[in-house]
Design a protein around this motif. Structure first.
Motif, PDB file in Angstrom:
ATOM      1  N   GLU A  69      37.299 -10.954  24.907  1.00  0.00           N
ATOM      2  CA  GLU A  69      38.314 -11.320  23.916  1.00  0.00           C
ATOM      3  C   GLU A  69      39.387 -10.246  23.804  1.00  0.00           C
ATOM      4  O   GLU A  69      40.569 -10.549  23.601  1.00  0.00           O
TER       5      GLU A  69
ATOM      6  N   THR B 189      42.563 -20.737  24.084  1.00  0.00           N
ATOM      7  CA  THR B 189      41.143 -20.697  23.736  1.00  0.00           C
ATOM      8  C   THR B 189      40.643 -22.116  23.521  1.00  0.00           C
ATOM      9  O   THR B 189      41.235 -22.883  22.763  1.00  0.00           O
TER      10      THR B 189
ATOM     11  N   ASN C  35      32.108  -9.388  23.714  1.00  0.00           N
ATOM     12  CA  ASN C  35      33.414  -9.674  23.128  1.00  0.00           C
ATOM     13  C   ASN C  35      34.526  -8.843  23.768  1.00  0.00           C
ATOM     14  O   ASN C  35      35.698  -9.008  23.409  1.00  0.00           O
TER      15      ASN C  35
END
Length: 223
Positions: free
Chosen positions: A193, A210, A190
């Motif tokens: 992100e 996204t 992650n």
């Protein structure tokens, strides 16, 4: 961009890796020719820095084996030898460039950037990508919106670069991890992100879109 260094001089290899990581590249290091051949054949590298004098399998043989297998990854050969014969042999086996030790680190980086630009040009890609109102220079590693430069960290630029060179396509989180973080990275995936969030803050919330369950792409519209 993800690089592989195949060099048995450990201090040199780690020094190069540290410097190139600071330049924004993801860098893997191996110290054996056979391991270098295996890794280069299994992972999606953008360039290989390959020493000639290696244990297990010398650089000439590694290079020749990669080319025989159809692997066209750019290869920059390093050697302590000096002479036209050695250079000719390296280039004959399929290397793209050749650097004799001792060499300047600045020259090494310049050669790497030139090979990456050459590969992009051969594939029809421009080193400058204009998308979402941004001018992204993958050679100089700079980003502008109009006359204003947007300052990014090396890793932020590396993430943006993966989206920019495939502008319009969806790039998965796994693909970004493969090219921006090295083989040894075993942290939270992650992290991608986190960097996408930072890019949105610096470039505009609508710049990176996204695509749920698939990945990310750069918006075609200015933010």
């Amino acid at each position: 961009m993800r690089l592989l260094i195949v060099e048995d001089e450990r201090r040199l290899a780690l020094s190069l890796a540290k410097g190139l990581t600071a330049e924004g590249y993801a860098v893997d290091v191996v110290h054996d020719g056979l391991e270098g051949l295996h890794r280069a054949g299994q992972e999606p590298y953008d360039l290989v820095v390959l020493d000639i004098m290696l244990p297990g399998m010398n650089g000439y043989r590694v290079c020749a084996a990669l080319r025989a297998a159809g692997n066209d990854v750019p290869i920059l050969m390093l050697t302590a030898k000096d002479g036209e014969y050695d250079e000719a042999e390296g280039l004959d086996t399929g290397a793209d460039d050749y650097l004799t030790k001792p060499f300047s680190y600045v020259v090494l980086v310049a050669r790497i950037k030139a090979l990456l630009r050459r590969r992009g040009a051969a594939g029809g890609a421009s080193p400058v990508v204009t998308v979402a109102g941004l001018r992204i220079d993958t050679g100089a590693r700079r980003v502008h919106r109009g006359d204003d430069e947007i300052v990014l960290t090396a890793k932020e630029f590396a993430v943006l670069e993966q989206l920019a060179v495939r502008a319009g396509d969806v790039v998965s989180k796994a693909e970004i991890l493969e090219h921006v973080w090295d083989f040894a990275y075993d942290g939270d995936p992650n992290i991608v992100e986190v960097y996408v969030s930072t890019l949105r803050r610096k470039l505009g919330a609508e710049t990176v879109v996204t695509v749920r369950g698939a990945g990310y792409r750069l918006s075609a519209r200015p933010s």
